[in-house]
Design a protein around this motif. Structure first.
Motif, PDB file in Angstrom:
ATOM      1  N   TRP A  11       0.820  -1.208   0.000  1.00 25.42           N
ATOM      2  CA  TRP A  11       0.000   0.000   0.000  1.00 25.42           C
ATOM      3  C   TRP A  11       0.865   1.274   0.000  1.00 25.42           C
ATOM      4  O   TRP A  11       0.457   2.323  -0.486  1.00 25.42           O
ATOM      5  CB  TRP A  11      -0.933  -0.028   1.218  1.00 25.42           C
ATOM      6  N   ILE A  46       4.313 -16.962  -2.565  1.00 26.64           N
ATOM      7  CA  ILE A  46       3.737 -16.290  -1.381  1.00 26.64           C
ATOM      8  C   ILE A  46       2.276 -15.954  -1.677  1.00 26.64           C
ATOM      9  O   ILE A  46       1.917 -15.655  -2.818  1.00 26.64           O
ATOM     10  CB  ILE A  46       4.530 -15.022  -0.971  1.00 26.64           C
ATOM     11  N   ARG A  48      -1.051 -13.595  -1.413  1.00 28.46           N
ATOM     12  CA  ARG A  48      -1.355 -12.160  -1.355  1.00 28.46           C
ATOM     13  C   ARG A  48      -2.849 -12.006  -1.140  1.00 28.46           C
ATOM     14  O   ARG A  48      -3.650 -12.749  -1.727  1.00 28.46           O
ATOM     15  CB  ARG A  48      -0.938 -11.490  -2.670  1.00 28.46           C
ATOM     16  N   GLY A  51      -3.234  -6.720  -0.758  1.00 26.35           N
ATOM     17  CA  GLY A  51      -2.039  -5.870  -0.865  1.00 26.35           C
ATOM     18  C   GLY A  51      -2.110  -4.652   0.034  1.00 26.35           C
ATOM     19  O   GLY A  51      -1.512  -3.619  -0.268  1.00 26.35           O
ATOM     20  N   SER A  53      -0.965  -4.518   3.173  1.00 23.40           N
ATOM     21  CA  SER A  53       0.211  -4.300   4.001  1.00 23.40           C
ATOM     22  C   SER A  53       1.051  -3.259   3.262  1.00 23.40           C
ATOM     23  O   SER A  53       0.972  -3.138   2.042  1.00 23.40           O
ATOM     24  CB  SER A  53       0.971  -5.596   4.238  1.00 23.40           C
ATOM     25  N   TYR A  54       1.834  -2.510   4.005  1.00 21.54           N
ATOM     26  CA  TYR A  54       2.466  -1.331   3.407  1.00 21.54           C
ATOM     27  C   TYR A  54       3.745  -1.649   2.641  1.00 21.54           C
ATOM     28  O   TYR A  54       4.087  -0.966   1.695  1.00 21.54           O
ATOM     29  CB  TYR A  54       2.761  -0.307   4.514  1.00 21.54           C
ATOM     30  N   ALA A  58       3.838  -9.280   0.749  1.00 19.11           N
ATOM     31  CA  ALA A  58       3.008 -10.013  -0.219  1.00 19.11           C
ATOM     32  C   ALA A  58       3.588  -9.873  -1.629  1.00 19.11           C
ATOM     33  O   ALA A  58       2.868  -9.901  -2.617  1.00 19.11           O
ATOM     34  CB  ALA A  58       1.564  -9.505  -0.156  1.00 19.11           C
ATOM     35  N   PHE A 112     -10.699  -3.224   3.477  1.00 19.83           N
ATOM     36  CA  PHE A 112     -10.201  -3.880   2.268  1.00 19.83           C
ATOM     37  C   PHE A 112      -8.989  -4.757   2.588  1.00 19.83           C
ATOM     38  O   PHE A 112      -7.887  -4.542   2.056  1.00 19.83           O
ATOM     39  CB  PHE A 112      -9.902  -2.842   1.181  1.00 19.83           C
ATOM     40  N   VAL A 113      -9.180  -5.679   3.491  1.00 21.26           N
ATOM     41  CA  VAL A 113      -8.162  -6.704   3.778  1.00 21.26           C
ATOM     42  C   VAL A 113      -8.867  -8.054   3.730  1.00 21.26           C
ATOM     43  O   VAL A 113     -10.071  -8.132   3.988  1.00 21.26           O
ATOM     44  CB  VAL A 113      -7.505  -6.518   5.171  1.00 21.26           C
ATOM     45  N   THR A 114      -8.125  -9.090   3.415  1.00 24.59           N
ATOM     46  CA  THR A 114      -8.731 -10.421   3.375  1.00 24.59           C
ATOM     47  C   THR A 114      -8.610 -11.095   4.747  1.00 24.59           C
ATOM     48  O   THR A 114      -7.795 -10.688   5.589  1.00 24.59           O
ATOM     49  CB  THR A 114      -8.029 -11.315   2.340  1.00 24.59           C
ATOM     50  N   GLY A 117      -5.092 -12.356   5.036  1.00 25.03           N
ATOM     51  CA  GLY A 117      -4.153 -11.287   5.413  1.00 25.03           C
ATOM     52  C   GLY A 117      -4.324 -10.873   6.865  1.00 25.03           C
ATOM     53  O   GLY A 117      -3.349 -10.536   7.549  1.00 25.03           O
ATOM     54  N   ALA A 118      -5.573 -10.927   7.355  1.00 25.26           N
ATOM     55  CA  ALA A 118      -5.838 -10.540   8.757  1.00 25.26           C
ATOM     56  C   ALA A 118      -5.184 -11.524   9.726  1.00 25.26           C
ATOM     57  O   ALA A 118      -4.656 -11.129  10.771  1.00 25.26           O
ATOM     58  CB  ALA A 118      -7.348 -10.480   8.997  1.00 25.26           C
ATOM     59  N   ALA A 121      -1.132 -11.440   9.457  1.00 25.02           N
ATOM     60  CA  ALA A 121      -0.502 -10.303  10.141  1.00 25.02           C
ATOM     61  C   ALA A 121      -0.982 -10.193  11.592  1.00 25.02           C
ATOM     62  O   ALA A 121      -0.555  -9.301  12.315  1.00 25.02           O
ATOM     63  CB  ALA A 121      -0.797  -9.013   9.380  1.00 25.02           C
ATOM     64  N   ILE A 175      -0.372 -21.526   2.921  1.00 27.52           N
ATOM     65  CA  ILE A 175      -1.470 -20.673   2.469  1.00 27.52           C
ATOM     66  C   ILE A 175      -2.723 -21.028   3.264  1.00 27.52           C
ATOM     67  O   ILE A 175      -3.173 -22.188   3.270  1.00 27.52           O
ATOM     68  CB  ILE A 175      -1.719 -20.836   0.958  1.00 27.52           C
ATOM     69  N   ALA A 411       3.676  -5.883   9.195  1.00 29.45           N
ATOM     70  CA  ALA A 411       2.710  -5.569   8.121  1.00 29.45           C
ATOM     71  C   ALA A 411       2.843  -4.132   7.635  1.00 29.45           C
ATOM     72  O   ALA A 411       2.328  -3.791   6.577  1.00 29.45           O
ATOM     73  CB  ALA A 411       1.283  -5.816   8.609  1.00 29.45           C
ATOM     74  N   LYS A 412       3.529  -3.299   8.403  1.00 30.12           N
ATOM     75  CA  LYS A 412       3.727  -1.913   7.976  1.00 30.12           C
ATOM     76  C   LYS A 412       5.137  -1.699   7.448  1.00 30.12           C
ATOM     77  O   LYS A 412       5.442  -0.644   6.899  1.00 30.12           O
ATOM     78  CB  LYS A 412       3.483  -0.953   9.156  1.00 30.12           C
TER      79      LYS A 412
END
Ligand SMILES: Cc1cc2nc3c(=O)[nH]c(=O)nc-3n(C[C@H](O)[C@H](O)[C@H](O)COP(=O)(O)OP(=O)(O)OC[C@H]3O[C@@H](n4cnc5c(N)ncnc54)[C@H](O)[C@@H]3O)c2cc1C
Length: 455
Positions: A11, A46, A48, A51, A53-54, A58, A112-114, A117-118, A121, A175, A411-412
Protein backbone atom coordinates in the motif's frame (compact mmCIF):
# COMPACT_ATOMS: atom_id res chain seq x y z
CA UNK A 1 -6.71 -19.73 -12.98
CA UNK A 2 -5.10 -16.75 -14.69
CA UNK A 3 -1.56 -15.53 -14.42
CA UNK A 4 0.36 -12.41 -15.45
CA UNK A 5 3.80 -10.91 -14.89
CA UNK A 6 3.25 -7.79 -12.84
CA UNK A 7 5.19 -5.22 -10.81
CA UNK A 8 3.66 -5.42 -7.33
CA UNK A 9 4.00 -3.12 -4.34
CA UNK A 10 2.36 -2.83 -0.95
CA UNK A 11 0.00 0.00 0.00
CA UNK A 12 2.98 2.34 0.56
CA UNK A 13 3.94 1.95 -3.13
CA UNK A 14 7.65 1.62 -2.38
CA UNK A 15 9.98 -1.26 -3.39
CA UNK A 16 8.15 -2.74 -6.42
CA UNK A 17 9.17 -6.15 -7.70
CA UNK A 18 8.00 -8.21 -10.68
CA UNK A 19 6.41 -11.58 -10.04
CA UNK A 20 4.00 -13.97 -11.67
CA UNK A 21 0.64 -13.07 -10.08
CA UNK A 22 -1.74 -16.02 -10.15
CA UNK A 23 -5.47 -15.68 -9.40
CA UNK A 24 -6.67 -19.15 -8.55
CA UNK A 25 -9.61 -20.80 -6.83
CA UNK A 26 -8.95 -22.68 -3.58
CA UNK A 27 -10.11 -25.84 -5.30
CA UNK A 28 -7.56 -25.56 -8.15
CA UNK A 29 -4.79 -24.53 -5.76
CA UNK A 30 -5.19 -27.71 -3.71
CA UNK A 31 -5.06 -30.13 -6.66
CA UNK A 32 -2.04 -32.52 -6.66
CA UNK A 33 1.06 -31.09 -8.37
CA UNK A 34 -0.27 -27.52 -8.66
CA UNK A 35 2.20 -26.02 -6.18
CA UNK A 36 5.12 -27.59 -8.11
CA UNK A 37 3.82 -26.07 -11.32
CA UNK A 38 3.29 -22.65 -9.72
CA UNK A 39 6.85 -22.69 -8.38
CA UNK A 40 8.31 -23.13 -11.87
CA UNK A 41 10.90 -20.35 -11.41
CA UNK A 42 12.25 -21.94 -8.21
CA UNK A 43 11.90 -18.61 -6.33
CA UNK A 44 9.05 -19.87 -4.18
CA UNK A 45 5.43 -18.81 -3.68
CA UNK A 46 3.74 -16.29 -1.38
CA UNK A 47 0.05 -15.63 -0.78
CA UNK A 48 -1.35 -12.16 -1.35
CA UNK A 49 -4.65 -10.76 -0.11
CA UNK A 50 -5.59 -7.21 -1.08
CA UNK A 51 -2.04 -5.87 -0.87
CA UNK A 52 -2.94 -3.60 2.07
CA UNK A 53 0.21 -4.30 4.00
CA UNK A 54 2.47 -1.33 3.41
CA UNK A 55 5.78 -2.94 2.47
CA UNK A 56 6.88 -6.12 0.70
CA UNK A 57 5.45 -9.16 2.59
CA UNK A 58 3.01 -10.01 -0.22
CA UNK A 59 5.62 -9.64 -2.98
CA UNK A 60 8.00 -12.26 -4.36
CA UNK A 61 10.29 -10.80 -7.01
CA UNK A 62 11.12 -13.36 -9.73
CA UNK A 63 8.77 -15.91 -8.17
CA UNK A 64 5.04 -16.54 -7.79
CA UNK A 65 2.38 -14.61 -5.88
CA UNK A 66 -0.94 -16.37 -5.35
CA UNK A 67 -4.29 -14.72 -4.80
CA UNK A 68 -7.25 -16.92 -3.90
CA UNK A 69 -10.09 -15.82 -6.14
CA UNK A 70 -13.11 -17.36 -4.44
CA UNK A 71 -14.50 -18.38 -1.07
CA UNK A 72 -17.68 -18.90 0.89
CA UNK A 73 -19.17 -17.36 3.99
CA UNK A 74 -21.10 -19.58 6.41
CA UNK A 75 -22.52 -17.82 9.45
CA UNK A 76 -23.31 -19.96 12.49
CA UNK A 77 -25.75 -17.76 14.43
CA UNK A 78 -26.17 -20.26 17.23
CA UNK A 79 -22.41 -20.28 17.92
CA UNK A 80 -21.85 -16.60 17.04
CA UNK A 81 -19.14 -17.56 14.58
CA UNK A 82 -18.44 -17.66 10.87
CA UNK A 83 -16.44 -19.89 8.54
CA UNK A 84 -14.93 -17.86 5.71
CA UNK A 85 -12.72 -18.54 2.68
CA UNK A 86 -9.36 -16.85 3.27
CA UNK A 87 -9.56 -14.79 0.08
CA UNK A 88 -12.78 -13.08 1.21
CA UNK A 89 -12.37 -9.44 2.25
CA UNK A 90 -13.73 -7.91 5.44
CA UNK A 91 -15.65 -5.58 3.11
CA UNK A 92 -17.55 -8.52 1.59
CA UNK A 93 -17.96 -10.17 4.97
CA UNK A 94 -19.32 -7.05 6.69
CA UNK A 95 -21.91 -6.55 3.95
CA UNK A 96 -23.17 -10.05 4.74
CA UNK A 97 -23.00 -10.12 8.54
CA UNK A 98 -23.96 -6.60 9.68
CA UNK A 99 -27.56 -6.94 8.42
CA UNK A 100 -27.68 -10.20 10.43
CA UNK A 101 -26.60 -8.39 13.61
CA UNK A 102 -22.93 -9.38 13.73
CA UNK A 103 -19.62 -7.53 13.52
CA UNK A 104 -16.06 -8.79 13.05
CA UNK A 105 -14.11 -9.27 16.29
CA UNK A 106 -11.29 -7.04 15.04
CA UNK A 107 -11.14 -4.62 12.15
CA UNK A 108 -8.14 -2.59 11.01
CA UNK A 109 -8.47 0.98 9.70
CA UNK A 110 -9.57 -0.37 6.33
CA UNK A 111 -12.11 -3.08 5.48
CA UNK A 112 -10.20 -3.88 2.27
CA UNK A 113 -8.16 -6.70 3.78
CA UNK A 114 -8.73 -10.42 3.37
CA UNK A 115 -9.30 -12.92 6.14
CA UNK A 116 -6.01 -14.61 5.13
CA UNK A 117 -4.15 -11.29 5.41
CA UNK A 118 -5.84 -10.54 8.76
CA UNK A 119 -4.62 -13.81 10.25
CA UNK A 120 -1.17 -13.76 8.63
CA UNK A 121 -0.50 -10.30 10.14
CA UNK A 122 -2.53 -11.02 13.32
CA UNK A 123 -4.09 -7.61 12.87
CA UNK A 124 -5.29 -5.38 15.69
CA UNK A 125 -8.02 -2.78 15.89
CA UNK A 126 -9.10 0.05 18.16
CA UNK A 127 -10.31 -2.59 20.63
CA UNK A 128 -7.04 -4.39 21.27
CA UNK A 129 -6.98 -3.32 24.94
CA UNK A 130 -10.31 -5.18 25.38
CA UNK A 131 -10.50 -7.92 22.72
CA UNK A 132 -6.92 -8.65 21.65
CA UNK A 133 -5.89 -9.29 18.05
CA UNK A 134 -7.62 -11.15 15.21
CA UNK A 135 -5.82 -14.43 15.90
CA UNK A 136 -7.25 -14.58 19.42
CA UNK A 137 -10.72 -15.08 17.90
CA UNK A 138 -9.80 -17.75 15.36
CA UNK A 139 -11.15 -21.14 16.42
CA UNK A 140 -9.88 -23.13 13.48
CA UNK A 141 -8.12 -22.67 10.16
CA UNK A 142 -7.14 -24.81 7.19
CA UNK A 143 -3.54 -24.47 6.02
CA UNK A 144 -2.15 -25.60 2.67
CA UNK A 145 1.31 -26.97 3.44
CA UNK A 146 4.41 -26.82 1.24
CA UNK A 147 4.04 -30.50 0.27
CA UNK A 148 0.52 -29.88 -1.06
CA UNK A 149 -1.32 -31.50 1.87
CA UNK A 150 -3.80 -29.67 4.07
CA UNK A 151 -3.79 -29.37 7.84
CA UNK A 152 -6.62 -28.29 10.13
CA UNK A 153 -5.19 -26.16 12.93
CA UNK A 154 -6.63 -24.82 16.16
CA UNK A 155 -5.20 -22.70 18.99
CA UNK A 156 -4.92 -25.64 21.40
CA UNK A 157 -4.12 -29.28 20.91
CA UNK A 158 -1.90 -31.28 18.60
CA UNK A 159 -0.97 -28.67 15.99
CA UNK A 160 -1.23 -25.59 18.18
CA UNK A 161 2.42 -24.67 17.49
CA UNK A 162 1.80 -24.46 13.78
CA UNK A 163 -1.43 -22.52 14.39
CA UNK A 164 0.47 -19.88 16.42
CA UNK A 165 3.32 -19.84 13.90
CA UNK A 166 0.74 -19.10 11.18
CA UNK A 167 -1.07 -16.37 13.17
CA UNK A 168 1.28 -13.44 12.53
CA UNK A 169 3.52 -15.63 10.36
CA UNK A 170 3.19 -13.38 7.28
CA UNK A 171 2.25 -16.23 4.94
CA UNK A 172 5.52 -18.09 5.48
CA UNK A 173 4.11 -21.30 6.98
CA UNK A 174 1.64 -21.99 4.15
CA UNK A 175 -1.47 -20.67 2.47
CA UNK A 176 -4.52 -20.25 4.71
CA UNK A 177 -7.53 -21.63 2.84
CA UNK A 178 -10.32 -20.83 5.29
CA UNK A 179 -10.90 -19.88 8.91
CA UNK A 180 -13.61 -20.06 11.54
CA UNK A 181 -13.76 -17.21 14.04
CA UNK A 182 -16.12 -15.66 16.55
CA UNK A 183 -18.24 -12.58 15.87
CA UNK A 184 -19.49 -9.69 18.01
CA UNK A 185 -23.29 -9.30 18.30
CA UNK A 186 -24.56 -5.80 17.45
CA UNK A 187 -28.01 -4.18 17.52
CA UNK A 188 -27.30 -1.29 15.15
CA UNK A 189 -24.86 -0.10 12.51
CA UNK A 190 -23.86 2.81 14.75
CA UNK A 191 -21.43 3.56 17.53
CA UNK A 192 -21.81 5.99 20.41
CA UNK A 193 -18.64 8.06 20.11
CA UNK A 194 -16.95 10.51 22.45
CA UNK A 195 -14.40 12.81 20.79
CA UNK A 196 -12.17 14.98 22.89
CA UNK A 197 -9.45 17.50 22.19
CA UNK A 198 -6.43 16.83 24.42
CA UNK A 199 -3.86 19.63 24.78
CA UNK A 200 -0.62 17.71 25.33
CA UNK A 201 1.15 14.36 25.62
CA UNK A 202 0.96 13.88 29.40
CA UNK A 203 -2.77 14.66 29.53
CA UNK A 204 -3.34 12.26 26.64
CA UNK A 205 -1.57 9.39 28.39
CA UNK A 206 -3.48 10.04 31.63
CA UNK A 207 -6.80 10.18 29.81
CA UNK A 208 -6.19 6.98 27.87
CA UNK A 209 -5.20 5.10 31.01
CA UNK A 210 -8.20 6.45 32.92
CA UNK A 211 -10.85 5.92 30.25
CA UNK A 212 -9.92 2.81 28.28
CA UNK A 213 -11.91 0.42 30.47
CA UNK A 214 -15.05 2.45 29.74
CA UNK A 215 -14.82 1.96 25.98
CA UNK A 216 -14.44 -1.06 23.75
CA UNK A 217 -12.79 1.11 21.08
CA UNK A 218 -10.28 3.86 21.63
CA UNK A 219 -7.74 5.67 19.47
CA UNK A 220 -5.90 8.99 19.49
CA UNK A 221 -4.86 10.98 16.47
CA UNK A 222 -1.68 12.85 17.42
CA UNK A 223 -0.45 16.09 15.84
CA UNK A 224 3.22 15.24 15.38
CA UNK A 225 3.96 18.74 14.06
CA UNK A 226 3.19 20.27 17.47
CA UNK A 227 6.12 21.06 19.77
CA UNK A 228 6.78 22.79 23.12
CA UNK A 229 3.81 22.93 25.47
CA UNK A 230 1.55 21.48 22.73
CA UNK A 231 3.77 18.44 22.17
CA UNK A 232 1.59 15.40 21.64
CA UNK A 233 -1.71 17.29 21.43
CA UNK A 234 -4.34 14.94 20.14
CA UNK A 235 -7.91 14.09 19.38
CA UNK A 236 -9.02 11.16 21.48
CA UNK A 237 -11.87 9.16 20.05
CA UNK A 238 -13.57 6.44 22.10
CA UNK A 239 -16.66 4.39 21.32
CA UNK A 240 -18.96 1.49 22.04
CA UNK A 241 -21.47 -0.17 19.74
CA UNK A 242 -24.79 1.70 19.96
CA UNK A 243 -27.71 -0.31 21.30
CA UNK A 244 -31.17 0.27 19.86
CA UNK A 245 -32.22 2.07 23.04
CA UNK A 246 -29.25 4.42 22.83
CA UNK A 247 -29.98 5.14 19.18
CA UNK A 248 -33.64 5.81 20.02
CA UNK A 249 -32.70 8.39 22.61
CA UNK A 250 -29.78 10.00 20.76
CA UNK A 251 -30.82 9.85 17.13
CA UNK A 252 -34.33 8.40 16.63
CA UNK A 253 -34.26 8.84 12.82
CA UNK A 254 -31.50 6.25 12.56
CA UNK A 255 -33.63 3.52 14.12
CA UNK A 256 -35.63 3.00 10.92
CA UNK A 257 -33.47 0.23 9.53
CA UNK A 258 -30.77 -0.02 12.19
CA UNK A 259 -28.69 -2.79 10.59
CA UNK A 260 -28.82 -1.63 6.95
CA UNK A 261 -25.23 -1.37 5.69
CA UNK A 262 -23.94 0.04 2.41
CA UNK A 263 -20.69 1.93 2.97
CA UNK A 264 -20.09 4.75 0.48
CA UNK A 265 -16.96 5.54 -1.55
CA UNK A 266 -17.06 9.26 -2.18
CA UNK A 267 -14.19 9.52 -4.70
CA UNK A 268 -11.26 7.65 -6.24
CA UNK A 269 -7.85 9.34 -6.44
CA UNK A 270 -6.61 9.04 -10.07
CA UNK A 271 -3.50 6.97 -10.77
CA UNK A 272 -1.28 9.99 -11.47
CA UNK A 273 -1.48 12.94 -9.10
CA UNK A 274 1.18 15.38 -7.93
CA UNK A 275 2.47 14.79 -4.43
CA UNK A 276 0.27 17.12 -2.39
CA UNK A 277 1.54 15.93 0.95
CA UNK A 278 4.43 18.00 2.22
CA UNK A 279 5.47 19.84 5.38
CA UNK A 280 3.27 22.88 4.69
CA UNK A 281 0.07 21.04 3.75
CA UNK A 282 0.41 18.66 6.67
CA UNK A 283 1.05 21.42 9.19
CA UNK A 284 -1.99 23.30 7.93
CA UNK A 285 -4.11 20.13 7.89
CA UNK A 286 -3.09 19.14 11.41
CA UNK A 287 -3.89 22.61 12.75
CA UNK A 288 -7.30 22.59 11.05
CA UNK A 289 -8.15 19.06 12.14
CA UNK A 290 -7.27 19.78 15.75
CA UNK A 291 -9.19 23.08 15.84
CA UNK A 292 -12.27 21.84 13.98
CA UNK A 293 -13.03 19.19 16.60
CA UNK A 294 -15.15 20.53 19.45
CA UNK A 295 -13.46 20.31 22.85
CA UNK A 296 -15.83 17.54 23.82
CA UNK A 297 -18.37 15.86 21.61
CA UNK A 298 -20.71 12.94 22.32
CA UNK A 299 -22.68 11.63 19.35
CA UNK A 300 -23.46 8.64 17.14
CA UNK A 301 -21.44 7.66 14.07
CA UNK A 302 -21.94 4.92 11.52
CA UNK A 303 -19.57 1.96 11.67
CA UNK A 304 -18.03 3.20 8.40
CA UNK A 305 -17.39 6.71 9.71
CA UNK A 306 -15.88 5.44 12.95
CA UNK A 307 -13.83 2.46 11.73
CA UNK A 308 -13.11 3.07 8.06
CA UNK A 309 -13.14 6.80 7.24
CA UNK A 310 -10.13 6.45 4.92
CA UNK A 311 -12.01 3.92 2.77
CA UNK A 312 -14.36 6.69 1.66
CA UNK A 313 -11.56 7.91 -0.62
CA UNK A 314 -10.47 5.12 -2.97
CA UNK A 315 -6.67 4.82 -3.53
CA UNK A 316 -5.82 7.66 -1.14
CA UNK A 317 -2.27 6.28 -1.05
CA UNK A 318 -1.73 7.93 -4.46
CA UNK A 319 -1.84 11.34 -2.78
CA UNK A 320 1.75 10.73 -1.69
CA UNK A 321 2.91 10.83 -5.33
CA UNK A 322 5.13 8.48 -7.29
CA UNK A 323 7.65 7.79 -4.52
CA UNK A 324 4.97 6.48 -2.20
CA UNK A 325 5.22 6.61 1.57
CA UNK A 326 6.48 4.75 4.57
CA UNK A 327 4.31 3.79 7.46
CA UNK A 328 6.26 3.11 10.62
CA UNK A 329 4.50 1.41 13.53
CA UNK A 330 5.95 0.23 16.80
CA UNK A 331 4.85 -0.80 20.27
CA UNK A 332 6.60 0.00 23.56
CA UNK A 333 5.70 -1.51 26.95
CA UNK A 334 3.13 0.11 29.26
CA UNK A 335 5.79 1.51 31.57
CA UNK A 336 7.87 3.08 28.76
CA UNK A 337 5.99 6.38 28.83
CA UNK A 338 9.17 8.47 29.12
CA UNK A 339 10.62 6.55 26.17
CA UNK A 340 7.45 7.18 24.17
CA UNK A 341 7.54 10.90 24.99
CA UNK A 342 11.19 11.04 23.86
CA UNK A 343 10.20 9.40 20.56
CA UNK A 344 7.33 11.87 20.02
CA UNK A 345 9.76 14.72 20.77
CA UNK A 346 12.29 13.35 18.30
CA UNK A 347 9.71 13.01 15.51
CA UNK A 348 8.23 16.47 16.15
CA UNK A 349 11.69 18.06 16.25
CA UNK A 350 12.59 16.41 12.96
CA UNK A 351 9.76 18.44 11.41
CA UNK A 352 8.91 16.02 8.60
CA UNK A 353 5.40 15.81 7.12
CA UNK A 354 3.54 13.17 9.05
CA UNK A 355 -0.12 12.71 8.31
CA UNK A 356 -1.90 9.71 9.82
CA UNK A 357 -0.35 9.47 13.30
CA UNK A 358 -2.25 7.20 15.60
CA UNK A 359 -1.67 6.20 19.21
CA UNK A 360 -3.44 3.16 20.67
CA UNK A 361 -3.17 1.09 23.78
CA UNK A 362 -2.60 -2.65 23.46
CA UNK A 363 -3.68 -5.33 25.92
CA UNK A 364 -1.81 -8.64 26.28
CA UNK A 365 -0.64 -10.33 23.08
CA UNK A 366 -2.05 -13.46 21.46
CA UNK A 367 0.05 -16.62 21.36
CA UNK A 368 1.47 -15.83 17.88
CA UNK A 369 5.24 -16.33 17.75
CA UNK A 370 5.60 -13.31 15.43
CA UNK A 371 2.45 -11.52 16.48
CA UNK A 372 3.12 -7.80 16.82
CA UNK A 373 0.75 -6.60 19.56
CA UNK A 374 1.91 -6.86 23.14
CA UNK A 375 0.83 -4.88 26.23
CA UNK A 376 1.75 -1.24 25.83
CA UNK A 377 1.49 1.76 23.55
CA UNK A 378 1.56 1.59 19.78
CA UNK A 379 2.28 4.60 17.61
CA UNK A 380 1.87 4.76 13.83
CA UNK A 381 3.57 7.41 11.71
CA UNK A 382 3.08 8.08 7.96
CA UNK A 383 5.86 9.83 6.05
CA UNK A 384 6.33 10.46 2.30
CA UNK A 385 9.19 8.32 1.07
CA UNK A 386 12.45 10.08 0.13
CA UNK A 387 12.19 12.91 2.70
CA UNK A 388 15.65 14.23 3.68
CA UNK A 389 17.04 12.66 6.82
CA UNK A 390 14.35 9.98 7.05
CA UNK A 391 16.71 6.99 7.13
CA UNK A 392 18.75 8.57 9.92
CA UNK A 393 15.57 9.39 11.87
CA UNK A 394 14.27 5.82 11.58
CA UNK A 395 17.63 4.40 12.63
CA UNK A 396 17.55 6.56 15.75
CA UNK A 397 13.93 5.63 16.44
CA UNK A 398 14.72 1.92 15.98
CA UNK A 399 17.36 2.18 18.69
CA UNK A 400 15.09 4.10 21.06
CA UNK A 401 12.27 1.57 20.59
CA UNK A 402 14.48 -1.47 21.13
CA UNK A 403 16.14 0.17 24.15
CA UNK A 404 12.81 0.24 26.01
CA UNK A 405 11.84 -3.30 24.97
CA UNK A 406 9.62 -2.44 22.00
CA UNK A 407 9.25 -3.81 18.48
CA UNK A 408 8.01 -2.96 14.97
CA UNK A 409 4.96 -4.14 13.00
CA UNK A 410 5.94 -6.31 10.03
CA UNK A 411 2.71 -5.57 8.12
CA UNK A 412 3.73 -1.91 7.98
CA UNK A 413 7.41 -2.43 7.40
CA UNK A 414 9.36 -1.74 4.23
CA UNK A 415 12.82 -0.88 5.52
CA UNK A 416 13.80 -2.69 8.73
CA UNK A 417 16.94 -4.81 9.00
CA UNK A 418 17.21 -8.41 10.29
CA UNK A 419 19.00 -7.23 13.45
CA UNK A 420 16.16 -4.92 14.47
CA UNK A 421 13.52 -7.62 13.96
CA UNK A 422 15.64 -10.20 15.78
CA UNK A 423 15.97 -7.89 18.76
CA UNK A 424 12.26 -7.05 18.84
CA UNK A 425 10.85 -10.57 18.45
CA UNK A 426 12.33 -12.84 21.16
CA UNK A 427 10.50 -15.92 19.80
CA UNK A 428 11.80 -15.52 16.24
CA UNK A 429 14.19 -18.50 16.44
CA UNK A 430 11.42 -20.77 17.76
CA UNK A 431 9.21 -19.61 14.87
CA UNK A 432 11.98 -20.30 12.35
CA UNK A 433 12.40 -23.82 13.74
CA UNK A 434 8.67 -24.57 13.33
CA UNK A 435 8.73 -23.05 9.85
CA UNK A 436 11.63 -25.26 8.81
CA UNK A 437 9.87 -28.42 9.92
CA UNK A 438 6.86 -27.67 7.67
CA UNK A 439 8.79 -26.09 4.81
CA UNK A 440 12.31 -27.56 4.71
CA UNK A 441 12.74 -26.70 1.02
CA UNK A 442 11.63 -23.07 1.39
CA UNK A 443 8.65 -23.22 -0.89
CA UNK A 444 7.12 -20.16 0.77
CA UNK A 445 9.16 -17.04 0.13
CA UNK A 446 8.62 -13.30 -0.09
CA UNK A 447 10.68 -10.16 -0.62
CA UNK A 448 10.22 -9.37 3.07
CA UNK A 449 11.35 -12.86 4.11
CA UNK A 450 14.56 -12.49 2.10
CA UNK A 451 15.17 -8.89 3.30
CA UNK A 452 14.68 -9.82 6.96
CA UNK A 453 16.39 -13.19 6.76
CA UNK A 454 13.24 -15.01 7.94
CA UNK A 455 13.71 -18.21 5.92
C1 LIG B 1 -5.59 2.19 5.50
C2 LIG B 1 -5.01 1.03 6.24
C3 LIG B 1 -5.26 0.90 7.58
C4 LIG B 1 -4.74 -0.19 8.28
N1 LIG B 1 -4.99 -0.27 9.61
C5 LIG B 1 -4.52 -1.31 10.32
C6 LIG B 1 -4.84 -1.46 11.69
O1 LIG B 1 -5.53 -0.63 12.29
N2 LIG B 1 -4.38 -2.57 12.33
C7 LIG B 1 -3.64 -3.51 11.69
O2 LIG B 1 -3.27 -4.50 12.32
N3 LIG B 1 -3.32 -3.40 10.40
C8 LIG B 1 -3.74 -2.32 9.69
N4 LIG B 1 -3.46 -2.22 8.36
C9 LIG B 1 -2.62 -3.27 7.74
C10 LIG B 1 -3.45 -4.44 7.22
O3 LIG B 1 -4.50 -4.76 8.11
C11 LIG B 1 -2.57 -5.67 7.10
O4 LIG B 1 -1.42 -5.40 6.37
C12 LIG B 1 -3.28 -6.87 6.46
O5 LIG B 1 -2.43 -7.98 6.54
C13 LIG B 1 -3.60 -6.61 5.01
O6 LIG B 1 -4.38 -7.69 4.51
P1 LIG B 1 -4.35 -8.08 2.98
O7 LIG B 1 -5.44 -9.05 2.74
O8 LIG B 1 -4.33 -6.87 2.11
O9 LIG B 1 -2.97 -8.86 2.88
P2 LIG B 1 -1.65 -8.54 2.04
O10 LIG B 1 -1.19 -7.17 2.35
O11 LIG B 1 -1.88 -8.88 0.62
O12 LIG B 1 -0.67 -9.60 2.70
C14 LIG B 1 -0.24 -9.41 4.04
C15 LIG B 1 0.41 -10.70 4.54
O13 LIG B 1 -0.58 -11.70 4.63
C16 LIG B 1 -0.17 -12.86 3.91
N5 LIG B 1 -1.38 -13.51 3.40
C17 LIG B 1 -2.38 -12.95 2.69
N6 LIG B 1 -3.31 -13.88 2.40
C18 LIG B 1 -2.87 -15.06 2.93
C19 LIG B 1 -3.37 -16.41 2.94
N7 LIG B 1 -4.50 -16.74 2.36
N8 LIG B 1 -2.62 -17.33 3.58
C20 LIG B 1 -1.46 -17.02 4.19
N9 LIG B 1 -0.93 -15.79 4.20
C21 LIG B 1 -1.65 -14.82 3.58
C22 LIG B 1 0.76 -12.34 2.83
O14 LIG B 1 1.65 -13.33 2.39
C23 LIG B 1 1.47 -11.22 3.56
O15 LIG B 1 2.56 -11.73 4.29
C24 LIG B 1 -3.95 -1.16 7.61
C25 LIG B 1 -3.71 -1.04 6.25
C26 LIG B 1 -4.22 0.04 5.56
C27 LIG B 1 -3.95 0.17 4.08
Amino acid sequence: MNSEQLALTGWGRTTPSVASLVNISADELTQPGVLDRLDHAGRGIIARGMGRSYGDPAQNGGGTVVRISDGEIAVNSAQGSVRVGAGISLDTLLREIIPLGWFVPVTPGTRFVTVGGAIAADIHGKNHHVDGSFGSHVQQLTLLLADGTQQTLSPVGKHADLFWATVGGMGLTGIILDATFSLIPIETRHCVVTNERVPDFDTLIDKMIASDHLYRYSVAWIDLCATGSSLGRALLSSANHATLDELRSMNPKQTMDPLAYSPPTLADIPSIVPNVINKLTIKAFNELWYRKTPKLQHHTETLTAFFHPLDMVGWWNRLYGRNGFIQYQFVVPDNAIDGLRAIVEKVAAHGHASFVNVLKRFGPGSGGYLSFPTSGWTLTIDVPSGVDGLDALFTELDEMILAVGGRHYLAKDAQLTPGVVNAGYPRLDEWKAIRRTVDPRRRWASDMARRLDLL
